[in-house]
Structures are given as C-alpha cells and as structure tokens.
Motif scaffolding. Structure first.
Motif, PDB file in Angstrom:
ATOM      1  N   ASP A   1       0.798  -1.230   0.000  1.00 53.62           N
ATOM      2  CA  ASP A   1       0.000   0.000   0.000  1.00 53.62           C
ATOM      3  C   ASP A   1       0.829   1.277   0.000  1.00 53.62           C
ATOM      4  O   ASP A   1       0.492   2.238  -0.683  1.00 53.62           O
ATOM      5  CB  ASP A   1      -0.943   0.013   1.197  1.00 53.62           C
ATOM      6  CG  ASP A   1      -2.078  -0.986   1.014  1.00 53.62           C
ATOM      7  OD1 ASP A   1      -2.729  -1.301   2.017  1.00 53.62           O
ATOM      8  OD2 ASP A   1      -2.294  -1.435  -0.123  1.00 53.62           O
ATOM      9  N   ASP A   2       1.903   1.354   0.795  1.00 58.12           N
ATOM     10  CA  ASP A   2       2.696   2.580   0.848  1.00 58.12           C
ATOM     11  C   ASP A   2       3.293   2.912  -0.515  1.00 58.12           C
ATOM     12  O   ASP A   2       3.286   4.060  -0.938  1.00 58.12           O
ATOM     13  CB  ASP A   2       3.810   2.466   1.893  1.00 58.12           C
ATOM     14  CG  ASP A   2       3.271   2.505   3.314  1.00 58.12           C
ATOM     15  OD1 ASP A   2       2.142   3.009   3.500  1.00 58.12           O
ATOM     16  OD2 ASP A   2       3.970   2.028   4.216  1.00 58.12           O
ATOM     17  N   ALA A   3       3.780   1.906  -1.200  1.00 53.20           N
ATOM     18  CA  ALA A   3       4.363   2.125  -2.524  1.00 53.20           C
ATOM     19  C   ALA A   3       3.293   2.575  -3.508  1.00 53.20           C
ATOM     20  O   ALA A   3       3.538   3.454  -4.333  1.00 53.20           O
ATOM     21  CB  ALA A   3       5.046   0.863  -3.027  1.00 53.20           C
ATOM     22  N   SER A   4       2.105   2.006  -3.423  1.00 48.95           N
ATOM     23  CA  SER A   4       1.068   2.388  -4.374  1.00 48.95           C
ATOM     24  C   SER A   4       0.624   3.829  -4.140  1.00 48.95           C
ATOM     25  O   SER A   4       0.363   4.555  -5.095  1.00 48.95           O
ATOM     26  CB  SER A   4      -0.123   1.430  -4.322  1.00 48.95           C
ATOM     27  OG  SER A   4      -0.763   1.476  -3.067  1.00 48.95           O
ATOM     28  N   ARG A   5       0.540   4.272  -2.883  1.00 55.22           N
ATOM     29  CA  ARG A   5       0.184   5.672  -2.606  1.00 55.22           C
ATOM     30  C   ARG A   5       1.276   6.621  -3.100  1.00 55.22           C
ATOM     31  O   ARG A   5       0.988   7.668  -3.668  1.00 55.22           O
ATOM     32  CB  ARG A   5      -0.069   5.870  -1.104  1.00 55.22           C
ATOM     33  CG  ARG A   5      -1.448   5.415  -0.680  1.00 55.22           C
ATOM     34  CD  ARG A   5      -1.759   5.913   0.721  1.00 55.22           C
ATOM     35  NE  ARG A   5      -0.924   5.296   1.730  1.00 55.22           N
ATOM     36  CZ  ARG A   5      -1.187   4.146   2.322  1.00 55.22           C
ATOM     37  NH1 ARG A   5      -2.265   3.466   2.011  1.00 55.22           N
ATOM     38  NH2 ARG A   5      -0.378   3.664   3.245  1.00 55.22           N
ATOM     39  N   THR A   6       2.523   6.244  -2.899  1.00 56.49           N
ATOM     40  CA  THR A   6       3.634   7.068  -3.371  1.00 56.49           C
ATOM     41  C   THR A   6       3.636   7.118  -4.891  1.00 56.49           C
ATOM     42  O   THR A   6       3.797   8.184  -5.490  1.00 56.49           O
ATOM     43  CB  THR A   6       4.976   6.505  -2.867  1.00 56.49           C
ATOM     44  OG1 THR A   6       4.954   6.494  -1.445  1.00 56.49           O
ATOM     45  CG2 THR A   6       6.148   7.324  -3.365  1.00 56.49           C
ATOM     46  N   GLU A   7       3.470   5.971  -5.524  1.00 53.65           N
ATOM     47  CA  GLU A   7       3.441   5.910  -6.983  1.00 53.65           C
ATOM     48  C   GLU A   7       2.264   6.723  -7.530  1.00 53.65           C
ATOM     49  O   GLU A   7       2.400   7.448  -8.512  1.00 53.65           O
ATOM     50  CB  GLU A   7       3.334   4.452  -7.440  1.00 53.65           C
ATOM     51  CG  GLU A   7       3.583   4.265  -8.906  1.00 53.65           C
ATOM     52  CD  GLU A   7       5.021   4.516  -9.302  1.00 53.65           C
ATOM     53  OE1 GLU A   7       5.257   4.703 -10.502  1.00 53.65           O
ATOM     54  OE2 GLU A   7       5.911   4.534  -8.441  1.00 53.65           O
TER      55      GLU A   7
ATOM     56  N   ALA B   1       0.837   9.338  -6.172  1.00 50.78           N
ATOM     57  CA  ALA B   1       1.141  10.767  -6.017  1.00 50.78           C
ATOM     58  C   ALA B   1       2.118  11.237  -7.094  1.00 50.78           C
ATOM     59  O   ALA B   1       1.959  12.329  -7.653  1.00 50.78           O
ATOM     60  CB  ALA B   1       1.717  11.032  -4.627  1.00 50.78           C
ATOM     61  N   ARG B   2       3.098  10.413  -7.407  1.00 49.69           N
ATOM     62  CA  ARG B   2       4.082  10.779  -8.437  1.00 49.69           C
ATOM     63  C   ARG B   2       3.457  10.828  -9.828  1.00 49.69           C
ATOM     64  O   ARG B   2       3.723  11.745 -10.608  1.00 49.69           O
ATOM     65  CB  ARG B   2       5.248   9.801  -8.424  1.00 49.69           C
ATOM     66  CG  ARG B   2       6.140   9.958  -7.224  1.00 49.69           C
ATOM     67  CD  ARG B   2       7.255   8.964  -7.246  1.00 49.69           C
ATOM     68  NE  ARG B   2       8.102   9.128  -6.076  1.00 49.69           N
ATOM     69  CZ  ARG B   2       8.897   8.208  -5.613  1.00 49.69           C
ATOM     70  NH1 ARG B   2       8.978   7.025  -6.212  1.00 49.69           N
ATOM     71  NH2 ARG B   2       9.635   8.427  -4.553  1.00 49.69           N
ATOM     72  N   ILE B   3       2.655   9.837 -10.138  1.00 47.02           N
ATOM     73  CA  ILE B   3       2.000   9.802 -11.447  1.00 47.02           C
ATOM     74  C   ILE B   3       1.041  10.974 -11.584  1.00 47.02           C
ATOM     75  O   ILE B   3       1.027  11.667 -12.605  1.00 47.02           O
ATOM     76  CB  ILE B   3       1.269   8.464 -11.667  1.00 47.02           C
ATOM     77  CG1 ILE B   3       2.282   7.330 -11.758  1.00 47.02           C
ATOM     78  CG2 ILE B   3       0.386   8.518 -12.913  1.00 47.02           C
ATOM     79  CD1 ILE B   3       1.674   5.952 -11.702  1.00 47.02           C
ATOM     80  N   GLN B   4       0.256  11.221 -10.543  1.00 49.78           N
ATOM     81  CA  GLN B   4      -0.695  12.323 -10.588  1.00 49.78           C
ATOM     82  C   GLN B   4       0.028  13.662 -10.742  1.00 49.78           C
ATOM     83  O   GLN B   4      -0.381  14.506 -11.537  1.00 49.78           O
ATOM     84  CB  GLN B   4      -1.570  12.336  -9.344  1.00 49.78           C
ATOM     85  CG  GLN B   4      -2.654  13.399  -9.412  1.00 49.78           C
ATOM     86  CD  GLN B   4      -3.639  13.286  -8.281  1.00 49.78           C
ATOM     87  OE1 GLN B   4      -3.327  12.755  -7.216  1.00 49.78           O
ATOM     88  NE2 GLN B   4      -4.821  13.777  -8.494  1.00 49.78           N
TER      89      GLN B   4
END
Length: 103
Positions: free
Chosen positions: A58-64, A66-69
């Motif tokens: 989950d932490d990686a998906s939230r970070t990813e 935010a970066r993509i957005q």
C-alpha cells in the motif's frame, strides 16, 4: 450552463488531440466535470495502481499514485496554459480549469 458545456467540449478535444486518455466507462484516465466555477479535472487510476499495490504494498502504491498524478497534472497544466486556459490546483488532487477573463 451552455458556456460550461462549451468549456468541457473544448478541453476534451484539446486533451484527446494531444494523446491524453479520458476516464470513461470506469477506465483509467483524466476525469472531467463541469461546474459553475469552471471545469474540474483529476486523474483517475484503475488497473495501474492495482498492479503496483500487488507488487509493492500500500505505501508504494500511494507514493506511486502521487508521483503519477503530479507528473500528469504538470503536463496537463502546461498544455492548457499554452492554450490560454487558466489552471489552479485545488484540494484532493483536483485542477480547476477556466477561460481567461475577457479583455
């Protein structure tokens, strides 16, 4: 109301002409919503984040996410401003797109 729909049509046309995918029928892409203050725009992920979350948690998906957005919003903002639209960042990842005031 007609002016809101005209703004929506014009921005949709510009984004699709430049290769941006629009979120339609539950698909991932840029989600557009006309409102009285302008056009609301936000990236809506689907399959991409599901696979990232499965690989990294989950932490990686939230970070990813935010970066993509952030990258997409930067590109969309630059494109829309070059086409003489005003773009402002709003809460919860939304961008507000308006036409410049008439001179």
């Amino acid at each position: 109301m007609e002016r809101d729909l005209e703004l929506l049509r014009d921005v949709r046309r510009l984004l699709t002409a430049e290769g941006f995918d629009l979120a339609e029928d539950g698909k991932e892409g840029l989600f557009l919503r006309a409102g009285p203050s302008g056009l609301w725009l936000r990236w809506r992920p689907r399959e991409l984040l599901r696979s990232v979350g499965q690989l990294h948690g989950d932490d990686a998906s939230r970070t990813e996410f935010a970066r993509i957005q952030a990258a997409l919003h930067t590109a969309v903002t630059a494109l829309l401003r070059a086409a003489d639209y005003e773009v402002t960042e709003q809460d919860e990842g939304w961008l507000l797109v308006t036409r410049p005031p008439a001179s």
